[in-house]
Every structure is written in structure tokens, then in C-alpha cells.
Design an enzyme around this catalytic site. Structure first.
Site, PDB file in Angstrom:
ATOM      1  N   HIS A 307       0.858  -1.192   0.000  1.00  0.00           N
ATOM      2  CA  HIS A 307       0.000   0.000   0.000  1.00  0.00           C
ATOM      3  C   HIS A 307       0.885   1.230   0.000  1.00  0.00           C
ATOM      4  O   HIS A 307       1.937   1.234   0.637  1.00  0.00           O
ATOM      5  CB  HIS A 307      -0.894   0.003   1.256  1.00  0.00           C
ATOM      6  CG  HIS A 307      -2.066   0.905   1.112  1.00  0.00           C
ATOM      7  ND1 HIS A 307      -1.989   2.254   1.347  1.00  0.00           N
ATOM      8  CD2 HIS A 307      -3.339   0.667   0.712  1.00  0.00           C
ATOM      9  CE1 HIS A 307      -3.164   2.791   1.107  1.00  0.00           C
ATOM     10  NE2 HIS A 307      -3.999   1.854   0.717  1.00  0.00           N
ATOM     11  N   ASP A 364      -7.852  -5.600   0.083  1.00  0.00           N
ATOM     12  CA  ASP A 364      -8.325  -6.487  -0.974  1.00  0.00           C
ATOM     13  C   ASP A 364      -7.911  -7.939  -0.781  1.00  0.00           C
ATOM     14  O   ASP A 364      -8.416  -8.822  -1.477  1.00  0.00           O
ATOM     15  CB  ASP A 364      -7.800  -5.999  -2.333  1.00  0.00           C
ATOM     16  CG  ASP A 364      -8.390  -4.649  -2.687  1.00  0.00           C
ATOM     17  OD1 ASP A 364      -9.614  -4.522  -2.590  1.00  0.00           O
ATOM     18  OD2 ASP A 364      -7.629  -3.735  -3.027  1.00  0.00           O
TER      19      ASP A 364
HETATM   20  N1  CMC Z   1       4.066  -7.610  -4.854  1.00  0.00           N
HETATM   21  C1  CMC Z   1       5.403  -7.598  -5.077  1.00  0.00           C
HETATM   22  N2  CMC Z   1       6.177  -6.499  -4.956  1.00  0.00           N
HETATM   23  C2  CMC Z   1       5.559  -5.369  -4.597  1.00  0.00           C
HETATM   24  C3  CMC Z   1       4.183  -5.316  -4.357  1.00  0.00           C
HETATM   25  C4  CMC Z   1       3.430  -6.501  -4.503  1.00  0.00           C
HETATM   26  N3  CMC Z   1       2.114  -6.500  -4.276  1.00  0.00           N
HETATM   27  N4  CMC Z   1       3.837  -4.049  -4.013  1.00  0.00           N
HETATM   28  C5  CMC Z   1       4.969  -3.335  -4.051  1.00  0.00           C
HETATM   29  N5  CMC Z   1       6.022  -4.132  -4.390  1.00  0.00           N
HETATM   30  C6  CMC Z   1       7.434  -3.751  -4.480  1.00  0.00           C
HETATM   31  C7  CMC Z   1       7.724  -2.985  -5.763  1.00  0.00           C
HETATM   32  O1  CMC Z   1       8.112  -3.879  -6.803  1.00  0.00           O
HETATM   33  C8  CMC Z   1       8.830  -2.075  -5.342  1.00  0.00           C
HETATM   34  O2  CMC Z   1      10.016  -2.836  -5.266  1.00  0.00           O
HETATM   35  P1  CMC Z   1      11.450  -2.160  -5.626  1.00  0.00           P
HETATM   36  O3  CMC Z   1      11.695  -1.181  -4.510  1.00  0.00           O
HETATM   37  O4  CMC Z   1      12.398  -3.303  -5.664  1.00  0.00           O
HETATM   38  O5  CMC Z   1      11.283  -1.491  -6.951  1.00  0.00           O
HETATM   39  C9  CMC Z   1       8.446  -1.688  -3.914  1.00  0.00           C
HETATM   40  O6  CMC Z   1       7.683  -2.806  -3.426  1.00  0.00           O
HETATM   41  C10 CMC Z   1       7.616  -0.403  -3.814  1.00  0.00           C
HETATM   42  O7  CMC Z   1       6.487  -0.572  -4.665  1.00  0.00           O
HETATM   43  P2  CMC Z   1       5.798   0.604  -5.458  1.00  0.00           P
HETATM   44  O8  CMC Z   1       5.117   0.031  -6.661  1.00  0.00           O
HETATM   45  O9  CMC Z   1       6.768   1.721  -5.681  1.00  0.00           O
HETATM   46  O10 CMC Z   1       4.732   1.091  -4.404  1.00  0.00           O
HETATM   47  P3  CMC Z   1       3.495   2.028  -4.688  1.00  0.00           P
HETATM   48  O11 CMC Z   1       3.241   2.763  -3.441  1.00  0.00           O
HETATM   49  O12 CMC Z   1       3.701   2.802  -5.942  1.00  0.00           O
HETATM   50  O13 CMC Z   1       2.298   0.990  -5.002  1.00  0.00           O
HETATM   51  C11 CMC Z   1       0.534  -0.534  -4.686  1.00  0.00           C
HETATM   52  C12 CMC Z   1       1.338   0.628  -4.075  1.00  0.00           C
HETATM   53  C13 CMC Z   1      -0.657  -0.829  -3.780  1.00  0.00           C
HETATM   54  C14 CMC Z   1      -0.010  -0.105  -6.049  1.00  0.00           C
HETATM   55  C15 CMC Z   1       1.448  -1.784  -4.823  1.00  0.00           C
HETATM   56  O14 CMC Z   1       1.858  -2.200  -3.542  1.00  0.00           O
HETATM   57  C16 CMC Z   1       0.770  -2.925  -5.585  1.00  0.00           C
HETATM   58  O15 CMC Z   1       0.854  -2.983  -6.815  1.00  0.00           O
HETATM   59  N6  CMC Z   1       0.077  -3.863  -4.851  1.00  0.00           N
HETATM   60  C17 CMC Z   1      -0.660  -4.904  -5.518  1.00  0.00           C
HETATM   61  C18 CMC Z   1      -2.016  -4.368  -6.000  1.00  0.00           C
HETATM   62  C19 CMC Z   1      -2.965  -4.140  -4.849  1.00  0.00           C
HETATM   63  O16 CMC Z   1      -3.128  -4.962  -3.978  1.00  0.00           O
HETATM   64  N7  CMC Z   1      -3.657  -2.971  -4.866  1.00  0.00           N
HETATM   65  C20 CMC Z   1      -4.639  -2.591  -3.847  1.00  0.00           C
HETATM   66  C21 CMC Z   1      -4.177  -1.454  -3.014  1.00  0.00           C
HETATM   67  S1  CMC Z   1      -5.143  -1.185  -1.532  1.00  0.00           S
HETATM   68  C22 CMC Z   1      -6.732  -0.786  -2.032  1.00  0.00           C
HETATM   69  C23 CMC Z   1      -6.872   0.309  -3.013  1.00  0.00           C
HETATM   70  O17 CMC Z   1      -6.110   1.278  -3.069  1.00  0.00           O
HETATM   71  O18 CMC Z   1      -7.808   0.216  -3.801  1.00  0.00           O
END
Ligand code: CMC
Length: 438
Positions: A307, A364
Site C-alpha cells: 500500500h 483487498d
Molecule cells: N508484490 C510484489 N512487490 C511489490 C508489491 C506486490 N504486491 N507491491 C509493491 N512491491 C514492491 C515494488 O516492486 C517495489 O520494489 P522495488 O523497490 O524493488 O522497486 C516496492 O515494493 C515499492 O512498490 P511501489 O510500486 O513503488 O509502491 P506504490 O506505493 O507505488 O504501489 C501498490 C502501491 C498498492 C499499487 C502496490 O503495492 C501494488 O501494486 N500492490 C498490488 C495491487 C494491490 O493490492 N492494490 C490494492 C491497493 S489497496 C486498495 C486500493 O487502493 O484500492
């Protein structure tokens, strides 16, 4: 006295910037006059560290796993409230009195049915249309049936339009589902409360009433309540963006539905269940799946994990995990995907990759298990999220609408494209050369 932050620019110029402090002590540097004073803007890709507004609706402390609606902890809301009461709290800022609750309940009932000729729009979609596309189109369409509601100039009118949207979004959602399975669309019932009525419209047939159990109704109500608002997430920020240009509430809410659809946001609940089903029906082990997720080149993510704001745990996930356990016990449902989810969670939480990045299960991760136990098909999961999030979108729209100082949202950018260059004639562009136009 306002404290200042001092910024030193590369040319040695210093500028004092006011520090704004929120009611929970969050500190922010106000850069709104920075360009005027120095010619600089700030850049923050994906809004990682940008406070886009001042809001009094929902508070999150992502490091401590805190979420509060109008000051009330989410755990308390989940234990004591209902989705509709939480909606009133979010939109009007206070818990409703008995009179306010009853008036709103009457408005929800009076506004639950769709205009009769509106129902024909559902047949215009092909059978495979995703219900989110139907939902966003239909919410936009609703404004054509409520011309007075396009101009909200007092709280009474806001209450009517809010009730209409909150009530009809559920009627539209169930109608979209019924159309997709070629069953007759059910009318809402005037003797049922909000969530029970939705389950009735989803699962009753003209010749057979569906009577949901109190446990099922309560579990769904809890799901909706926990999704009701979450401060400046992707869809709510979209709603605020659209609202800031003075678009009406229907148009702003329809934009919210579109923004919610993506897999990284509301679409994650569908993606989680698809992921669990894919693992369950393949011969990929949990260990192999987690290994794949950790490999950036695979572009696979552990859906339902991570998140932007929560770096400790998502309090909604804790509540939903327990609710999923309880519901499956009460309904005597044994869903192997719940066990799989538990194992995935345990493996991920013990893994350095997730520990270092502070990735925890989000709302989720467990919600799909509850929705599946209730018989909700997976394509409807994000629609359910949209029904839940509607009060938050309305509350945020209203916050902008009520604010006499509100201005249009208009971010700037750092342009990184071509600088000015001479026009290329057709003959100078390569490929098969046609004569240059005269
Ligand atoms: N699985 C594997 N690696 C992950 C995940 C994941 N679910 N989430 C983040 N990472 C890694 C990402 O690859 C990155 O690694 P590195 O530093 O090596 O590049 C690091 O963690 C930071 O990730 P980010 O993408 O920069 O983080 P963000 O804040 O931009 O994204 C997120 C947040 C929720 C989009 C992301 O964690 C994600 O894609 N999660 C899976 C989708 C999900 O469950 N979404 C629902 C979010 S909660 C409800 C809502 O908002 O609707």
C-alpha cells in the site's frame, strides 16, 4: 505563529515557506507561492509526497495502521455502525441523530428504483460487458434523469442527490449483474434495509425470493463500511479533480468509478481472487509463486499486498480477515482459497523481500473470500467496492463544493519532450515518400 521552512536554491537565493500543521500534527510545507516567488515548481511523480488538499473527512496514519472516519477509529465504526450510518458520518461530519437517520433511510427507499425507461439501457450492452463499464456509464446517465440534481445549492438538495446516488448505485449494480446472466432485473423492496435489499436484487428471481441470512447481510455491510472512504486514493482524488472544475456530482462519481477499476486500485480484489484460483488450479507451489513475484522481470505482483500509505498493516485487512473466518464458519463453507490466502500471507510476511519493503496484506487480500462466500461473482467485486466507496466520493465532492475558496485543480509538469524544432516535410520523414502537399 506560523513556522517557516527555509529553502536554498542553486543560485543561493533562500526562500521561507510556511509550514502547515494538520489537526493530527502532520506537517506540510506550503509551496503554493514558490513559482511566483522563485520561478521553481516542485515535482513529485505519482504524488508520493504531495498533500493535494486540506480535508477533514478521513485520517490515516500509515506507519501506525490507523484509519479514522471523522475522528472515529475504523475498529469502532466496524463494531458499532452500519454502512448507511457511516455514510452519513462521512458526508455530514457527525453521527446522525435518530431523526436524521430515519429521514435518510426514507430518502434511500424513495430513491431506490430506477426510472422505468432507464432500465432499457442495460440491454444496449453486449453480454460480456464488464459491470464496471456499465456502472460508470449508468451513473453518468442518471444525471440526464435528474436535471435539478445537477445544480446542488443547499444541504437539503445534497441529501436528496446523495441518497439517490447511494441507493441507485446498488440498484444499477444488481441490474447490471442480472442483465449479464440474462435474468429479469429485480425491483428494490420497500421493506428491506440497504444491504439486505441489494442481496435481494442480486439473487431473487421473480418466482423465488432470496432471503439472505443476517450473517451474510452483516458481512456485506461490514465490507461496504470498510470501503466507505480512504482519503486521497486514486479514485477519490479523481472525483476531487473533476469536482474542482465544478462538474456535477453524478459526473464526478462516474469518473470515480472509472478510476477505481484498475488492478492496482479497486480492481485488486478481483485480481486477488483470480490469483488464488490460478495458484490453486495449477501445479505452481506457493514458494514458486512468491519467487516469481519477487523477480521484477516477471512483472507479477502479489495482489492484495502493499500500500502506498500503510507501511505497517492495513487495519481494514485485519478486520476483514477475521470477518472472513467467522463467515465461512457460520455458513459452513470450506473455501480452499482462504487456506491458500493464509499460507501465502504467512510465507510473504516471513520473507525479507516483503519485510524490507514493508509490504503487508491490504483490504483487498481477504475481501474476495467474503464476497465469494456470499455468492458474488468475481467480475462484480470491484463494483461492490464502488458501492462502498460512494459515500467517500460524495463527502469529498461536497467538501469542495461547500468551500468558498475552492479553485480548479491544475497540476503543473516538468516538460521533458522535444524543444522547438522545424517542421519536417513529407519527403524528409523516411518511408515511402509521397509528394509534399502544396
Ligand atoms: N508484490 C510484489 N512487490 C511489490 C508489491 C506486490 N504486491 N507491491 C509493491 N512491491 C514492491 C515494488 O516492486 C517495489 O520494489 P522495488 O523497490 O524493488 O522497486 C516496492 O515494493 C515499492 O512498490 P511501489 O510500486 O513503488 O509502491 P506504490 O506505493 O507505488 O504501489 C501498490 C502501491 C498498492 C499499487 C502496490 O503495492 C501494488 O501494486 N500492490 C498490488 C495491487 C494491490 O493490492 N492494490 C490494492 C491497493 S489497496 C486498495 C486500493 O487502493 O484500492
Amino acid at each position: 505563529m506560523t513556522a517557516n521552512a527555509v529553502l536554498t536554491l542553486p543560485d543561493g537565493q533562500t526562500v521561507a515557506l510556511p509550514v502547515v500543521v494538520g489537526s493530527e500534527g502532520e506537517k506540510a510545507i506550503d509551496i503554493s507561492r514558490l513559482r511566483y516567488r522563485t520561478g521553481h515548481i516542485t515535482v513529485d511523480d505519482a504524488y508520493e509526497n504531495t498533500g493535494s488538499c486540506r480535508s477533514a473527512i478521513t485520517f490515516i496514519d500509515g506507519d501506525r495502521g490507523v484509519l479514522r472516519y471523522r475522528g472515529y477509529p475504523i475498529e469502532e465504526v466496524a463494531k458499532r455502525s452500519t454502512f448507511i450510518e457511516a455514510a452519513q458520518l462521512l458526508i455530514w461530519g457527525e453521527l446522525p441523530t435518530t431523526e436524521q437517520r430515519m429521514r435518510f433511510s426514507d430518502l434511500l427507499t424513495d430513491n431506490s428504483a430506477l426510472p422505468e425507461d432507464f432500465r432499457r439501457h442495460f440491454s444496449g450492452f453486449p453480454p460480456h460487458a464488464h459491470p464496471m463499464s456499465i456502472l460508470s456509464a449508468m451513473i453518468n446517465c442518471l444525471q440526464a434523469y435528474d436535471l435539478p440534481g445537477q445544480v446542488i445549492d443547499d444541504e437539503e438538495e445534497l441529501e436528496r442527490v446523495a441518497a439517490s446516488l447511494i441507493s441507485k448505485v446498488r440498484t444499477i449494480a444488481s441490474a447490471a449483474y442480472k442483465s449479464s446472466i440474462s435474468e429479469p432485473i429485480m425491483y428494490p423492496r420497500y421493506d428491506m434495509k440497504y444491504t439486505e435489499n441489494f442481496l435481494h436484487m442480486m439473487f431473487s428471481r421473480p418466482y423465488r425470493d432470496y432471503v439472505p441470512s443476517p450473517e451474510a447481510t452483516r458481512a456485506l455491510d461490514l465490507f461496504l463500511m470498510l470501503h466507505a472512504d480512504h482519503e486521497q486514493n486514486c479514485s477519490t482524488s479523481t472525483v476531487r479533480m473533476v469536482a474542482s472544475g465544478q462538474a456535477n456530482l453524478y459526473a464526478s462519481a462516474a469518473a470515480g468509478v472509472c478510476a477505481l477499476w484498475g488492478r492496482l486500485h479497486g480492481g485488486a480484489n478481483q485480481a486477488v481472487l483470480e490469483m488464488l484460483t490460478a495458484i490453486q488450479t495449477s501445479d505452481v507451489s506457493i514458494h514458486d509463486y512468491v519467487t516469481k513475484v519477487k523477480d521484477r522481470r516477471s512483472k507479477v505482483r502479489l495482489m492484495g499486498f502493499g500500500h502506498r500509505v500503510y507501511k505497517n498493516f492495513d487495519p481494514r485487512a485485519l478486520i476483514l480477515k477475521k470477518a472472513a473466518d467467522d463467515l465461512l464458519d457460520q455458513m459452513h463453507v470450506a473455501d480452499p482459497r482462504l487456506e491458500l490466502a493464509r499460507q501465502l500471507e504467512a510465507v510473504a510476511l516471513a520473507d525479507d523481500y516483503f519485510i524490507e519493503r514493508r509490504l503487508y496484506p491490504n483490504v483487498d487480500f481477504y475481501s474476495g473470500i467474503i464476497l465469494t462466500a456470499l455468492g458474488i461473482p468475481v467480475e462484480m467485486f470491484t463494483v461492490l467496492f464502488a458501492i462502498g466507496r460512494m459515500p467517500g466520493w460524495i463527502a469529498n465532492w461536497a467538501e469542495i463544493h461547500r468551500d468558498p475558496e475552492s479553485r480548479i485543480y491544475r497540476p503543473r509538469q516538468v516538460y521533458v519532450g522535444q524543444t522547438e524544432r522545424p517542421w519536417l516535410l513529407q519527403s524528409q520523414r523516411g518511408g515511402s515518400s509521397e509528394p509534399d502537399p502544396v
